[in-house]
Write a protein that holds these residues in place. Structure first.
Motif, PDB file in Angstrom:
ATOM      1  N   LEU A   1       1.441 -12.653  15.990  1.00 27.17           N
ATOM      2  CA  LEU A   1      -0.292 -12.928  14.807  1.00 27.17           C
ATOM      3  C   LEU A   1      -0.455 -11.529  14.841  1.00 27.17           C
ATOM      4  O   LEU A   1      -0.344 -10.564  15.044  1.00 27.17           O
ATOM      5  CB  LEU A   1      -0.898 -13.511  15.581  1.00 27.17           C
ATOM      6  CG  LEU A   1      -0.630 -15.173  15.542  1.00 27.17           C
ATOM      7  CD1 LEU A   1      -1.760 -15.772  16.214  1.00 27.17           C
ATOM      8  CD2 LEU A   1      -0.054 -16.303  14.424  1.00 27.17           C
ATOM      9  N   SER A   2      -1.515 -11.024  13.850  1.00 27.32           N
ATOM     10  CA  SER A   2      -2.201  -9.741  13.280  1.00 27.32           C
ATOM     11  C   SER A   2      -3.551 -10.746  13.136  1.00 27.32           C
ATOM     12  O   SER A   2      -4.183 -11.735  12.365  1.00 27.32           O
ATOM     13  CB  SER A   2      -1.771  -9.157  12.067  1.00 27.32           C
ATOM     14  OG  SER A   2      -0.381  -9.252  12.042  1.00 27.32           O
ATOM     15  N   LYS A   3      -4.791  -9.111  13.400  1.00 26.13           N
ATOM     16  CA  LYS A   3      -5.614  -9.152  13.615  1.00 26.13           C
ATOM     17  C   LYS A   3      -6.130  -9.460  12.430  1.00 26.13           C
ATOM     18  O   LYS A   3      -6.392  -7.751  11.338  1.00 26.13           O
ATOM     19  CB  LYS A   3      -6.552  -8.085  14.445  1.00 26.13           C
ATOM     20  CG  LYS A   3      -8.181  -8.770  14.997  1.00 26.13           C
ATOM     21  CD  LYS A   3      -8.411  -8.269  16.535  1.00 26.13           C
ATOM     22  CE  LYS A   3     -10.197  -8.378  16.060  1.00 26.13           C
ATOM     23  NZ  LYS A   3     -10.350  -7.873  17.391  1.00 26.13           N
ATOM     24  N   ALA A   4      -7.441 -10.601  11.412  1.00 19.78           N
ATOM     25  CA  ALA A   4      -7.726 -10.187  10.448  1.00 19.78           C
ATOM     26  C   ALA A   4      -8.877 -10.268  10.111  1.00 19.78           C
ATOM     27  O   ALA A   4      -9.504 -11.147  10.640  1.00 19.78           O
ATOM     28  CB  ALA A   4      -6.976 -11.435   9.418  1.00 19.78           C
ATOM     29  N   ASN A   5      -9.555  -9.249   9.143  1.00 20.17           N
ATOM     30  CA  ASN A   5     -11.159  -8.979   9.230  1.00 20.17           C
ATOM     31  C   ASN A   5     -11.603  -9.752   8.132  1.00 20.17           C
ATOM     32  O   ASN A   5     -11.946  -9.070   7.466  1.00 20.17           O
ATOM     33  CB  ASN A   5     -11.616  -7.646   9.223  1.00 20.17           C
ATOM     34  CG  ASN A   5     -11.545  -6.572  10.724  1.00 20.17           C
ATOM     35  OD1 ASN A   5     -11.534  -7.642  11.546  1.00 20.17           O
ATOM     36  ND2 ASN A   5     -11.093  -6.044  10.681  1.00 20.17           N
TER      37      ASN A   5
END
Length: 840
Positions: free
Chosen positions: A614-618
């Motif tokens: 998973l990627s951190k998305a702001n």
């Protein structure tokens, strides 16, 4: 809503008539038999008893009263079943006013004429209608003749290839051969009339009567067995010397007791210990004739005492477990006896410590008291019977099946929800009663639009790649059917905090897979194994970190469970127990780990586990809320149940598709290891469920494989030997006031220069050769790494015992298995040499 009394409703209907609306029943020996409606069979094992108002299938073990039958066959609750029977009772005769069915009129015919009526072909033809697609073959027939020698009835024995018998009765009504409304007649009346002074030997069954006739007695029996003892006319026996030879089992005792009441002066033949050893259950006179000399058998019969003689102390016969309300499975390799109780629960007991409480767990107290009595000696006899019958049979625990999907070696697949099994059931298995778990297989199938909507909602989450989303969705739809799969993919969801792991687990994995949830930090492998039991299911291990020694141990042991569960070919796990008998278990579950750390310690786990990143998305809060609403609208409990129903009906097609995909994965993506099996099932499930193509053309498969691996290429297979050497070379040692890795030590020993500095000779090569040699590693004359065998310092560094060099023999750069190498002044005779540039 009017009150319905259970007892009144049951008393107002005839179970034979109610069941007869669904099952074609044929009367045999006082019972009514037919093909079971609860499982597939070709030979009738379903029996209905009008006197007891009960039914029982000896094939699938379904049984109960008329209310139970209606509930099970219609899938309704108790109230609905009572309403159904109450509404339909006008079509049946209440028990209180019901008259007994009288035997049909039969005609006695001369023997010569009887031979043209009771033909073998005709009797086989009638039997074929009863036995179904695989009829039993006609073996022998016995004629029932009256005092004038006329034939009134014929009993015929049929057997299947395994020797399982059935005896059917036929009579002639003046026009046709008949099998319904059979008269109950005495066998041997012609001989009784012809030899009025001859002694009578009363036995159970025509085969036994035939054996008695060879011993200078008139063998007498009747059709219908002990159940028809009140119906048969025994008056031709009055005033004669009568001997009873009961079968050596519980029904034989019941049969003898009933005859003793009618003929108190009869003599009762006790069992013969030598015969019981040869035939431990149900030995009869036919067995005695086979194993004894005729004169010895006659002598034994003549020595029988009268039934009321105080000196007569017959040895109790072994129990006949076929009539018991519970099932004895036998003794397994763990030394325990296994049982299915009358409430359909599994029990396992050590026979050496069997107690009254154990017996009550198998059947209620009332049954035991009715069958044996209530005194302590009666309970002792019951325990003795249980021990005897249990010890005769062997039981393989692999026959047991819990909840979940199951696949047999021949490809048959079924699903057990704890109460009912659907699909292709294996009759060799025992499907254990468990708490009901409904996953929606009987409901509607998800439409293509609904399945696409689930994918659209999932793909919008924080998955790093397209393949990460596919792996998550496919694992979730396959997991409920883990036991049906030839390979069970395991997943590792790995990401930093705040990337949406919780959302994906709670919104996708849990509702679709309906898994067992446990904490990886605190849960032990033994606890997880016990929680799974004999089920096949999905397991999600949250917080599967290894940041403490205890958590690492728990994780390693849980990974071991996962490895054992991955394939049907995996060996059983054997564990020692306090009693010294040990235990064995086999898992058929799919695992999914959730962890911040992406690390997998060994190659065996690496090839079995796929990663989901998973990627951190702001994103702004409004976008998070929008995603949340989309998930809740698309992935509802109803939609998840319908997706499981759709996956279930296509599970066989998905497995077949995965085999096609595996071939293309190996060709297109160049993967040829365990990962190919795992990825192929993932791809096949996604194409079938979310792309709505159960049997796609090869072009579609290849295109999807390109997209799938293009977004998330598979890492090359790990080499644990190469990793072991890397860790060895990265070990830090001290020289003077400086710390060095062994890799740097060997570089200096070869060049004399410190790695990364200018070409300036600043170190004594001999010192560093000795330093490396002190730690079990050196350089050969060409500069290749030489690793000493069984070096004490090397064993400490590697964390391995003697023989570690065998692992280095598998290194791709291995040049020599055993070569003498000088290590800083001392020559070590046996070194494994590895090419230096390959190692680096």
């Amino acid at each position: 809503m009017p009150r319905l009394d259970l007892a009144e409703v049951k008393a107002s209907v005839d179970i034979v008539e109610v069941i007869g609306r669904t099952v074609a029943l044929v009367e045999q020996g006082g019972d009514f038999k037919g093909l079971c409606p609860f499982h597939s069979e070709s030979t009738p094992s379903f029996s209905v008893n009008r006197d007891r108002q009960t039914f029982k299938c000896f094939g699938c073990d379904e049984g109960g009263d008329v209310v139970d039958f209606v509930r099970k066959i219609q899938g309704i609750d108790l109230r609905a079943a009572l309403e159904y029977l109450s509404e339909n009772k006008s079509n049946v005769v209440p028990l209180k006013s019901r008259k007994k069915i009288e035997p049909s009129n039969y005609e006695a015919v001369p023997y010569e004429k009887a031979k043209t009526i009771f033909t073998r072909r005709k009797m086989q033809e009638y039997a074929d209608h009863i036995f179904g697609k695989h009829p039993k073959k006609f073996i022998k027939a016995w004629t029932y003749k009256n005092a004038n020698g006329e034939v009134e009835l014929v009993a015929a024995r049929f057997e299947d290839e395994a020797g399982k018998k059935d005896v059917l009765s036929y009579y002639f009504n003046g026009k046709n051969l008949k099998m319904r409304g059979i008269p109950v007649l005495l066998y041997g009346r012609d001989k009784l009339a012809k030899f009025p002074e001859m002694d009578v030997l009363l036995v159970s069954g025509e085969k036994c009567a035939e054996a008695a006739n060879t011993l200078d007695f008139i063998g007498v029996t009747w059709n219908g067995g002990e159940k028809k003892i009140k119906t048969v006319d025994l008056s031709p026996l009055e005033g004669r010397n009568i001997y009873l030879w009961p079968d050596d089992d519980k029904p034989g005792q019941i049969w003898a007791d009933a005859l003793i009441d009618k003929f108190p002066a009869c003599r009762v033949v006790d069992h013969i210990p030598e015969i019981r050893k040869k035939v431990p259950k149900g030995a009869d006179i036919a067995d005695a004739v086979e194993f004894m000399e005729p004169e010895d058998a006659v002598k034994h019969i003549r020595a029988a005492l009268k039934a009321d003689d105080p000196a007569r102390k017959p040895t109790p016969a072994p129990a006949d477990s076929s009539t018991w309300p519970f099932q004895i499975l036998g003794v397994a390799d763990d030394g325990k006896a296994y049982f299915i109780s009358e409430t359909e629960r599994l029990h396992a007991y050590n026979l050496s410590s069997l107690t009254r409480t154990h017996l009550v767990n198998l059947a209620n107290v009332g049954w035991w008291q009715g069958a044996y009595g209530g005194d302590k000696k009666d309970w002792d006899l019951a325990q003795s019977d249980i021990i005897h019958v249990s010890s005769v049979g062997d039981f393989d625990p692999d026959r047991m099946r819990g909840r979940g999907a199951w696949r047999e070696p021949d490809g048959r697949i079924c699903y057990h929800n704890g109460k009912k099994v659907v699909g292709d059931i294996s009759e060799s298995r025992i499907y254990l009663r468990r708490s009901f778990k409904d996953i929606g297989l009987s409901g509607s199938h998800a439409s293509a639009e609904a399945r696409q909507s689930v994918f659209n909602a999932a793909i919008d989450l924080t998955f790093t790649t397209f393949a990460d989303c596919i792996r998550t969705l496919s694992w979730a739809v396959l997991a409920p059917f883990a036991g049906a799969l030839p390979w069970r993919p395991a997943g590792l969801l790995t990401a930093a905090s705040g990337t949406g792991k919780t959302t994906i687990v709670n919104s996708i994995i849990k509702p679709l897979a309906m898994p067992i949830i446990c904490s990886g930090g605190e849960s032990t492998a033994a606890g997880i194994r016990q929680r799974i039991g004999v089920d096949s299911c999905a397991v999600v291990v949250e917080e599967a970190e290894a940041d403490t020694q205890k958590k690492k141990q728990n994780r390693d042991e849980t990974f071991s469970l996962m490895r054992q569960s991955t394939s049907d070919d995996s060996p059983d796990v054997l564990k020692g127990t306090i009693d010294g008998k040990g235990m064995r278990f086999t898992l058929r579950s799919m695992f999914f780990f959730v962890s911040i750390s992406p690390e997998i310690d060994n190659e065996a786990d690496e090839t079995r586990i796929f990663r989901v990143n998973l990627s951190k998305a702001n994103y702004p809060r409004e976008k998070w809320l929008q995603r949340d609403r989309a998930l809740k609208a698309s992935i509802t409990p109803e939609v998840c149940a319908s997706i499981r129903a759709y996956t279930w009906v296509n599970i066989g097609a998905i497995i077949s598709l995965s085999e096609r995909v595996a071939e293309r994965v190996q060709m297109v993506a160049g993967i040829d290891n365990r990962a190919a099996f795992s990825e192929s099932l993932i791809i096949a499930a996604f194409i079938a469920v979310f792309k709505n193509e159960v049997d796609p053309p090869v072009e579609t498969i290849d295109g999807f494989i390109d997209d799938y691996f293009g977004s998330s290429p598979i890492e090359p297979p790990r080499n644990e030997t190469a990793e072991l050497l890397e860790n060895y070379l990265d070990h830090i040692v001290r020289e003077g006031h400086e710390n060095w890795t062994l890799r740097d030590v060997l570089e200096i020993a070869w060049t004399g220069y410190v790695p990364g500095t200018k070409n300036e000779k600043d170190k004594d090569k001999a010192v560093f050769r000795r330093l490396a040699g002190m730690h079990g590693i050196g350089l050969d004359p060409d500069g290749n790494y030489a690793i000493a065998r069984d070096h004490p310092e090397a064993m400490k560094i590697l964390g391995k015992g003697k023989g570690y060099h065998h692992q280095f023999l598998r290194h791709p750069g291995m040049l020599a298995k055993s070569r003498p190498v000088n290590m800083g002044g001392n020559t070590t005779k046996h070194c494994v040499v590895i090419r230096r540039e390959v190692a680096e």
